[in-house]
Scaffold this motif. Structure first.
Motif, PDB file in Angstrom:
ATOM      1  N   VAL A 390     -14.320   2.011   6.058  1.00 48.19           N
ATOM      2  CA  VAL A 390     -12.882   2.193   6.211  1.00 48.19           C
ATOM      3  C   VAL A 390     -12.126   1.223   5.308  1.00 48.19           C
ATOM      4  CG1 VAL A 390     -11.004   1.852   7.834  1.00 48.19           C
ATOM      5  CG2 VAL A 390     -13.026   3.118   8.519  1.00 48.19           C
ATOM      6  N   MET A 391     -12.613  -0.016   5.229  1.00 47.93           N
ATOM      7  CA  MET A 391     -11.868  -1.020   4.488  1.00 47.93           C
ATOM      8  C   MET A 391     -12.014  -0.859   2.979  1.00 47.93           C
ATOM      9  SD  MET A 391     -12.329  -4.280   6.935  1.00 47.93           S
ATOM     10  CE  MET A 391     -11.777  -5.409   5.709  1.00 47.93           C
ATOM     11  N   LEU A 392     -13.203  -0.488   2.525  1.00 50.78           N
ATOM     12  CA  LEU A 392     -13.463  -0.509   1.082  1.00 50.78           C
ATOM     13  C   LEU A 392     -13.090   0.777   0.365  1.00 50.78           C
ATOM     14  CD1 LEU A 392     -16.941  -2.276   1.038  1.00 50.78           C
ATOM     15  CD2 LEU A 392     -14.766  -3.273   0.422  1.00 50.78           C
ATOM     16  N   GLN A 393     -12.838   1.847   1.127  1.00 54.75           N
ATOM     17  CA  GLN A 393     -12.522   3.127   0.487  1.00 54.75           C
ATOM     18  C   GLN A 393     -11.372   3.010  -0.506  1.00 54.75           C
ATOM     19  OE1 GLN A 393     -11.470   6.054   3.304  1.00 54.75           O
ATOM     20  NE2 GLN A 393     -13.531   6.301   4.047  1.00 54.75           N
ATOM     21  N   GLN A 394     -11.302   4.009  -1.396  1.00 58.19           N
ATOM     22  CA  GLN A 394     -10.193   3.975  -2.359  1.00 58.19           C
ATOM     23  C   GLN A 394      -8.858   4.170  -1.650  1.00 58.19           C
ATOM     24  OE1 GLN A 394     -11.543   6.449  -5.875  1.00 58.19           O
ATOM     25  NE2 GLN A 394     -10.907   4.497  -6.704  1.00 58.19           N
ATOM     26  N   GLN A 395      -8.860   4.943  -0.584  1.00 58.09           N
ATOM     27  CA  GLN A 395      -7.636   5.085   0.210  1.00 58.09           C
ATOM     28  C   GLN A 395      -7.712   4.152   1.419  1.00 58.09           C
ATOM     29  OE1 GLN A 395      -5.153   6.840  -0.886  1.00 58.09           O
ATOM     30  NE2 GLN A 395      -6.370   7.518  -2.641  1.00 58.09           N
ATOM     31  N   GLY A 396      -8.539   3.101   1.327  1.00 54.50           N
ATOM     32  CA  GLY A 396      -8.784   2.256   2.485  1.00 54.50           C
ATOM     33  C   GLY A 396      -7.845   1.083   2.590  1.00 54.50           C
ATOM     34  N   VAL A 397      -8.120   0.243   3.569  1.00 58.09           N
ATOM     35  CA  VAL A 397      -7.194  -0.824   3.928  1.00 58.09           C
ATOM     36  C   VAL A 397      -7.034  -1.834   2.793  1.00 58.09           C
ATOM     37  CG1 VAL A 397      -6.795  -2.683   5.550  1.00 58.09           C
ATOM     38  CG2 VAL A 397      -7.728  -0.525   6.352  1.00 58.09           C
ATOM     39  N   ILE A 398      -8.151  -2.267   2.194  1.00 61.44           N
ATOM     40  CA  ILE A 398      -8.046  -3.317   1.173  1.00 61.44           C
ATOM     41  C   ILE A 398      -7.273  -2.814  -0.041  1.00 61.44           C
ATOM     42  CG2 ILE A 398      -9.380  -4.698  -0.457  1.00 61.44           C
ATOM     43  CD1 ILE A 398     -11.439  -5.092   1.646  1.00 61.44           C
ATOM     44  N   ASN A 399      -7.612  -1.609  -0.477  1.00 60.80           N
ATOM     45  CA  ASN A 399      -6.883  -1.060  -1.620  1.00 60.80           C
ATOM     46  C   ASN A 399      -5.402  -0.893  -1.305  1.00 60.80           C
ATOM     47  OD1 ASN A 399      -8.127  -0.550  -4.155  1.00 60.80           O
ATOM     48  ND2 ASN A 399      -9.592   0.750  -3.103  1.00 60.80           N
ATOM     49  N   ASP A 400      -5.103  -0.449  -0.097  1.00 59.09           N
ATOM     50  CA  ASP A 400      -3.700  -0.275   0.292  1.00 59.09           C
ATOM     51  C   ASP A 400      -2.952  -1.599   0.226  1.00 59.09           C
ATOM     52  OD1 ASP A 400      -3.867   2.369   0.583  1.00 59.09           O
ATOM     53  OD2 ASP A 400      -3.702   2.424   2.765  1.00 59.09           O
ATOM     54  N   VAL A 401      -3.605  -2.649   0.735  1.00 59.78           N
ATOM     55  CA  VAL A 401      -2.952  -3.961   0.724  1.00 59.78           C
ATOM     56  C   VAL A 401      -2.735  -4.422  -0.707  1.00 59.78           C
ATOM     57  CG1 VAL A 401      -3.271  -6.378   1.309  1.00 59.78           C
ATOM     58  CG2 VAL A 401      -3.819  -4.619   2.979  1.00 59.78           C
ATOM     59  N   LEU A 402      -3.752  -4.245  -1.533  1.00 59.30           N
ATOM     60  CA  LEU A 402      -3.634  -4.685  -2.929  1.00 59.30           C
ATOM     61  C   LEU A 402      -2.536  -3.919  -3.647  1.00 59.30           C
ATOM     62  CD1 LEU A 402      -7.378  -5.119  -3.929  1.00 59.30           C
ATOM     63  CD2 LEU A 402      -5.688  -6.893  -3.469  1.00 59.30           C
ATOM     64  N   VAL A 403      -2.453  -2.626  -3.368  1.00 62.55           N
ATOM     65  CA  VAL A 403      -1.414  -1.831  -4.017  1.00 62.55           C
ATOM     66  C   VAL A 403      -0.038  -2.261  -3.526  1.00 62.55           C
ATOM     67  CG1 VAL A 403      -0.433   0.483  -4.147  1.00 62.55           C
ATOM     68  CG2 VAL A 403      -2.872   0.153  -4.498  1.00 62.55           C
ATOM     69  N   TRP A 404       0.052  -2.510  -2.220  1.00 59.25           N
ATOM     70  CA  TRP A 404       1.333  -2.906  -1.651  1.00 59.25           C
ATOM     71  C   TRP A 404       1.795  -4.236  -2.245  1.00 59.25           C
ATOM     72  CZ3 TRP A 404       2.654  -7.007   1.751  1.00 59.25           C
ATOM     73  CH2 TRP A 404       3.964  -6.923   2.235  1.00 59.25           C
ATOM     74  N   LEU A 405       0.821  -5.131  -2.459  1.00 60.19           N
ATOM     75  CA  LEU A 405       1.161  -6.421  -3.043  1.00 60.19           C
ATOM     76  C   LEU A 405       1.456  -6.303  -4.527  1.00 60.19           C
ATOM     77  CD1 LEU A 405      -1.414  -8.793  -1.363  1.00 60.19           C
ATOM     78  CD2 LEU A 405       1.049  -8.714  -1.003  1.00 60.19           C
ATOM     79  N   GLY A 406       1.143  -5.167  -5.112  1.00 59.97           N
ATOM     80  CA  GLY A 406       1.398  -5.001  -6.527  1.00 59.97           C
ATOM     81  C   GLY A 406       0.315  -5.572  -7.401  1.00 59.97           C
ATOM     82  N   LEU A 407      -0.792  -6.028  -6.813  1.00 60.28           N
ATOM     83  CA  LEU A 407      -1.871  -6.603  -7.618  1.00 60.28           C
ATOM     84  C   LEU A 407      -2.660  -5.516  -8.332  1.00 60.28           C
ATOM     85  CD1 LEU A 407      -3.172  -9.346  -5.193  1.00 60.28           C
ATOM     86  CD2 LEU A 407      -1.734  -9.626  -7.195  1.00 60.28           C
ATOM     87  N   VAL A 408      -2.662  -4.319  -7.728  1.00 63.30           N
ATOM     88  CA  VAL A 408      -3.424  -3.220  -8.307  1.00 63.30           C
ATOM     89  C   VAL A 408      -2.486  -2.024  -8.405  1.00 63.30           C
ATOM     90  CG1 VAL A 408      -5.234  -1.552  -7.812  1.00 63.30           C
ATOM     91  CG2 VAL A 408      -5.663  -3.980  -7.479  1.00 63.30           C
ATOM     92  N   ASP A 409      -2.585  -1.317  -9.526  1.00 65.84           N
ATOM     93  CA  ASP A 409      -1.725  -0.164  -9.700  1.00 65.84           C
ATOM     94  C   ASP A 409      -2.217   0.975  -8.804  1.00 65.84           C
ATOM     95  OD1 ASP A 409       0.473   1.020 -11.090  1.00 65.84           O
ATOM     96  OD2 ASP A 409      -1.042   2.373 -11.950  1.00 65.84           O
ATOM     97  N   ASP A 410      -1.279   1.769  -8.315  1.00 65.82           N
ATOM     98  CA  ASP A 410      -1.655   2.844  -7.387  1.00 65.82           C
ATOM     99  C   ASP A 410      -2.618   3.824  -8.041  1.00 65.82           C
ATOM    100  OD1 ASP A 410      -1.776   4.224  -5.092  1.00 65.82           O
ATOM    101  OD2 ASP A 410       0.170   5.201  -5.281  1.00 65.82           O
ATOM    102  N   ALA A 411      -2.459   3.998  -9.342  1.00 62.11           N
ATOM    103  CA  ALA A 411      -3.319   4.973 -10.026  1.00 62.11           C
ATOM    104  C   ALA A 411      -4.703   4.391 -10.303  1.00 62.11           C
ATOM    105  CB  ALA A 411      -2.663   5.413 -11.327  1.00 62.11           C
TER     106      ALA A 411
END
Lengths: 553, 392
Positions: A390-411
């Motif tokens: 659940v956490m590591l998925q591309q649509q998962g929690v960690i990616n969501d947090v990183l995207v929200w923080l702007g550290l990783v681009d949504d694409a």
């Protein structure tokens, strides 16, 4: 009382010498201990050790070739594969009748699959030929039945084969054993047939084929032999026998029909040629490499699976490496070792500070933090693995947090699952408690005064830690590392779920061979190698820590 | 135990420390809003100012000051991003209030020897933060699964509704699915049918053998111990492969009995280890005393020995139970569709048709493990107490 002790050996209360009495008591004690242990020991031996032994046995077991083609492999022994020519007619003849029974028992495809592991293409060769075997006999059957209807009658055949004189049941016993080996089951029941000695001598090949038919009909189909029409293969045998048989001295049942048949066949049919038949079925049968493979693997036990497991193969010319494109397992073993080592190292790096903190905090606080370590330890493996998925998925929690923080681009979300990274992270988390607990128990035994003493003698923080504290904690690191490594190297579930294609272990391959490719021998060989590594480590663990000192919770 | 007496520090120092944290969190808030650098500077500056005010003017009214700071942050967060902002604000407010006074009052030195240099103090706290992060790493997956199991959507991540604490975003539908879906109920029923029987087998045989093994004279003790412990050491996939081969030979593959026997074998090492560990502290003179007073061996066992080693037996049984209840590799091979257990169903769910019901099941299982953990811990304490009573 003092008299006895001074003159003779010391006596127990019942008058026997004390030494013997003590020995007897000791023996009884040992016996009682063993009696208490025995039920469990037997239980474990049957439910656990026997399966492991069975697996080891399967890794070298190779009866299938000689079980399926008993005569052919025997005849083939004399053939020299280095000549580069296919074997002689007698091998093809033996192959025809071996394969005929195997095809009736549907065992020829199993052998094809087995040999296909060693030589690609054998599987389809066996399958297609198995379907065409009847054609050879059918040719002669048609000629014979056109000339005389009685050749198509089961009763006539039965009478012919049984004869009137002495019968010999040894051939039936032999063929029953063959069929049992093919079917992998004990076949009981009466065959209700035994060939006459006279016919056996006169028509050996026919008797051979008919006995196969009789045994199969009686034991597998559970029909009455005398009421069934024989297989086409029997006609092929008859055609072969009649080419040379001297019928002049025979006057048993069907004598006239035999003489007539000999004449008809001589006039109307081509002489039987097994080599040509197999060539017409598939040209590969004339390929000496295929025969060399069969010859190489005709022994009952083989190291072939083990060689396969280390990317080698047993060829007629000896042991050699597999071609580059087929080397799979060394890479897998290396990957398993590399990832297990990485996981062990990350467990040391993450576990050491936590264990130190737990060991140096006051007991009440340490117990509280210990819950954080023990809770994951007690939580179901599947729960933790699903959490990581659940956490590591591309649509998962960690990616969501990183995207929200702007550290990783949504694409450009990070790929953290279905690769080595996912497996390492999830397994480090799962195995971390196994590192922390032994480290903690070792660190608890290191007196804090040593560090203070080192510092008061002028050591810097780092020197005091590295020269005084760390060496004392090494046993804990050793115990934890071996434990984590042993557990990691054989892990199956987590790599299966988060490992994808590149993050899987050797155990996933074993499971694949058991349940999907059905190459059990190779699975067993891979398992045996893995087991050897683990037992070696277990032995080391026993020497360093002692199995008695394993602590839980 | 205070090693050092707390001495108040200057307001500038306290504000500086707080500002470092403020700048750090500012980066994240900043990047989320577009500019990391701006967040860094603004976070540092705002926290510095607030902390300086607190440490300079409100040292005597700590409680009021911390409440005040929390309220300011909550209001700011709420105006900024609604309810989720308010919650984040509350966390930050409480944290910075605590941090400012923790530093300003000098309490941070009480645990550290007075001779420690500032660098050593810094390292002391940096180390704690590192260890704390690792502990968070250990616990996060479990903490993430629990709230996600109440997700109203079929997603595996937090929906905007969930983050906004909108009741619409939460539901019990995954739990409802678990309790009504026949697949899951069948799996649960199978687990409940298999685990206790395997546990009883393991505990029964295991306890007897452990008592035998702890006798003073046991021939081949090492070898026997190695055999009995081996199911724990041999990788599960190898046990599963061997059992699959062997049990299909003897017709146990795909049967209830086969799975129970396999699980009992896997649970035995745990029983042996815990029970022998309990027996190490067992005082043999108690059994001799009982025999002396006329009790036969069976009575001695049940009335004297058993009550004393019972905590070990029960915790060994719990280990065996959880081993069977959690086990998936062996049952995957030894069992057939009729023995599909809860972990098996989860495994299928994870590999093939990923369904959020898994998260609900996971949460339930975590609750069960918490109960088991608590039980084992209580038993361990009781065992230690009992052992303390008997002279050894």
């Amino acid at each position: 009382m003092s008299d006895t002790t001074q003159n003779g050996p010391m006596l127990a209360a019942d008058g026997t010498p004390l030494k013997r009495s003590l020995n007897r008591a000791l023996r009884r004690q040992k016996l009682r201990a063993l009696m208490l242990i025995a039920p469990l020991l037997i239980f474990v031996l049957v439910t656990f050790i026997a399966p492991i032994a069975d697996m080891l046995f399967r890794s070298v077991e190779n009866q299938i070739v000689s079980d399926t083609l008993p005569t052919a492999t025997e005849v083939l022994e004399d053939w020299d594969h280095t000549t580069g020519t296919p074997p002689g007619e007698e091998v093809y003849e033996a192959l025809y009748y071996d394969l005929y029974l195997a095809a009736e028992a549907r065992a020829h495809t199993r052998l094809g699959t087995r040999l296909n592991y060693e030589y690609t293409g054998v599987s389809s060769l066996f399958r297609s030929t198995g379907r065409g075997l009847e054609d050879l006999g059918e040719e002669y059957q048609d000629i014979l039945e056109d000339a005389d209807d009685s050749w198509g009658e089961g009763a006539f055949w039965y009478e012919l084969m049984t004869g009137t004189g002495d019968t010999d049941a040894s051939l039936v016993r032999e063929h029953r054993a063959r069929l049992q080996a093919l079917e992998n089951a004990r076949l009981t029941g009466d065959v209700g047939f035994a060939p006459s000695v006279e016919i056996m001598e006169l028509l050996p090949q026919t008797t051979f084929a008919y006995t196969d038919f009789a045994v199969f009909t009686a034991l597998m189909d559970e029909d009455v032999v005398a009421e069934e029409d024989p297989w086409e293969g029997v006609y092929a045998g008859l055609a072969q026998d009649l080419q040379t048989a001297d019928l002049s001295g025979y006057d048993g049942p069907g004598a006239e029909a035999l003489v007539a048949a000999q004449q008809t066949l001589a006039e109307q049919a081509e002489p039987i040629n097994y080599t040509a038949f197999f060539e017409s079925e598939d040209e590969d049968w004339l390929n000496p490499d295929i025969w060399a493979t069969i010859q190489t693997y005709s022994s009952n036990y083989t190291g072939g699976y083990f060689l396969n497991a280390v990317d080698m193969q047993l060829t007629p010319d000896g042991i050699e490496m597999r071609p580059d494109g087929q080397r799979l397992y060394m890479v897998l073993f290396q990957r398993t070792l590399f990832m297990s080592l990485t996981i062990t190292l990350s467990c040391i790096l993450l576990g050491y500070p936590v264990a130190w903190l737990l060991a140096n905090l006051p007991a009440s606080k340490a117990n509280l933090l210990m819950i954080l370590v023990l809770l994951p330890f007690w939580t179901s493996l599947l729960v933790r693995t699903s959490a990581w998925k659940v956490m590591l998925q591309q649509q998962g929690v960690i990616n969501d947090v990183l995207v929200w923080l702007g550290l990783v681009d949504d694409a450009a979300r990070l790929v953290m699952i279905n690769n080595q990274f996912g497996t390492i992270v999830a397994m480090t988390h799962i195995l971390l408690p196994f590192m922390i607990l032994p480290l903690y128990s070792v660190m608890q035994g290191i007196p804090p005064s040593y560090l203070r003493a080192a510092k008061s003698l002028g050591a810097t923080n780092w020197t005091a830690f590295w020269r005084v504290y760390f060496p004392q904690s090494v046993p804990g690191i050793g115990a934890g590392s071996i434990l984590v490594f042993i557990l990691a190297i054989g892990y199956y579930i987590t790599p299966e779920i988060v490992g994808g294609r590149t993050g899987t272990f050797i155990s996933n391959r074993i499971a694949y061979h058991i349940s999907s490719s059905l190459n059990w021998g190779l699975a067993a060989a891979l398992g045996a190698i893995l087991l050897a590594v683990v037992l070696l480590l277990y032995w080391a663990y026993d020497r360093i820590v002692g199995i008695d000192n394993v602590k839980l919770g | 135990m205070a090693l050092t007496i707390a001495k108040p520090t200057s307001a500038i120092f306290a504000a500086g420390v707080a500002a470092v944290f403020g700048a750090f969190f500012g980066i994240f808030v900043g990047t989320a809003q577009g500019s990391g650098l701006l967040g860094f500077v603004a976070g540092g500056a705002v926290i510095f100012a607030l902390a300086w005010v607190l440490a300079t003017f409100m040292r005597e009214q700590q409680k009021a000051a911390r409440w005040g700071l929390a309220v300011i942050f909550i209001v700011a967060g709420f105006l900024f991003a609604g309810l989720p902002g308010a919650v984040t604000g509350a966390i930050f407010g409480v944290f910075f209030g605590w941090l400012t006074f923790f530093v300003a009052s000098g309490r941070y030195r009480t645990e550290i020897p007075p001779y420690a240099t500032p660098r050593q103090v810094l390292w002391h706290y940096a180390f704690r933060i590192i260890a704390g992060l690792i502990l968070v790493f250990l616990i996060t997956p479990i903490l993430v699964v629990m709230p996600l199991s109440f997700n109203a959507e079929d997603f595996f991540t937090f929906t905007p509704e969930m983050l906004a604490f909108d009741p619409e975003g939460y539901s019990l539908k995954h739990y409802r699915d678990f309790f009504t879906n026949s697949d899951w109920q069948g799996a649960l029923w199978n687990s409940v049918r298999i685990a206790p029987v395997a546990t009883i087998l393991a505990v029964g045989f295991g306890t007897l053998a452990a008592i035998g093994l702890s006798q003073p004279h046991v021939p081949f003790r090492q070898a026997i111990m190695a055999i009995l412990i081996s199911p724990m050491i041999v990788p599960l996939i190898i046990s599963a492969a061997g059992m699959y081969f062997f049990y299909s030979r003897i017709g146990l593959q795909g049967t209830y009995l086969g799975v129970v026997l396999a699980h009992a074998a896997l649970g035995i090492p745990f029983v042996i280890i815990t029970v022998t560990a309990t027996l190490v502290g067992f005082d043999r003179s108690l059994t001799r005393a009982a025999a002396n007073m006329g009790a036969d061996p069976v009575t001695t066992f049940f009335r004297v020995q058993m009550p004393l080693i019972l905590p070990g037996v029960i915790s060994g049984g719990l280990f065996a139970f959880i081993t069977s209840f959690d086990e998936v590799v062996v049952v995957l091979f030894v069992g057939s569709a009729g023995q599909k257990t809860l972990p098996w169903q989860m495994f299928i769910g994870l590999r093939e048709q990923i369904s959020p019901t898994i998260l609900a099941v996971a949460t339930i299982l975590v609750c069960i493990s918490i109960c088991l953990l608590a039980t084992v811990e209580l038993l361990r304490r009781r065992s230690e107490r009992l052992r303390g009573m008997s002279p050894s």
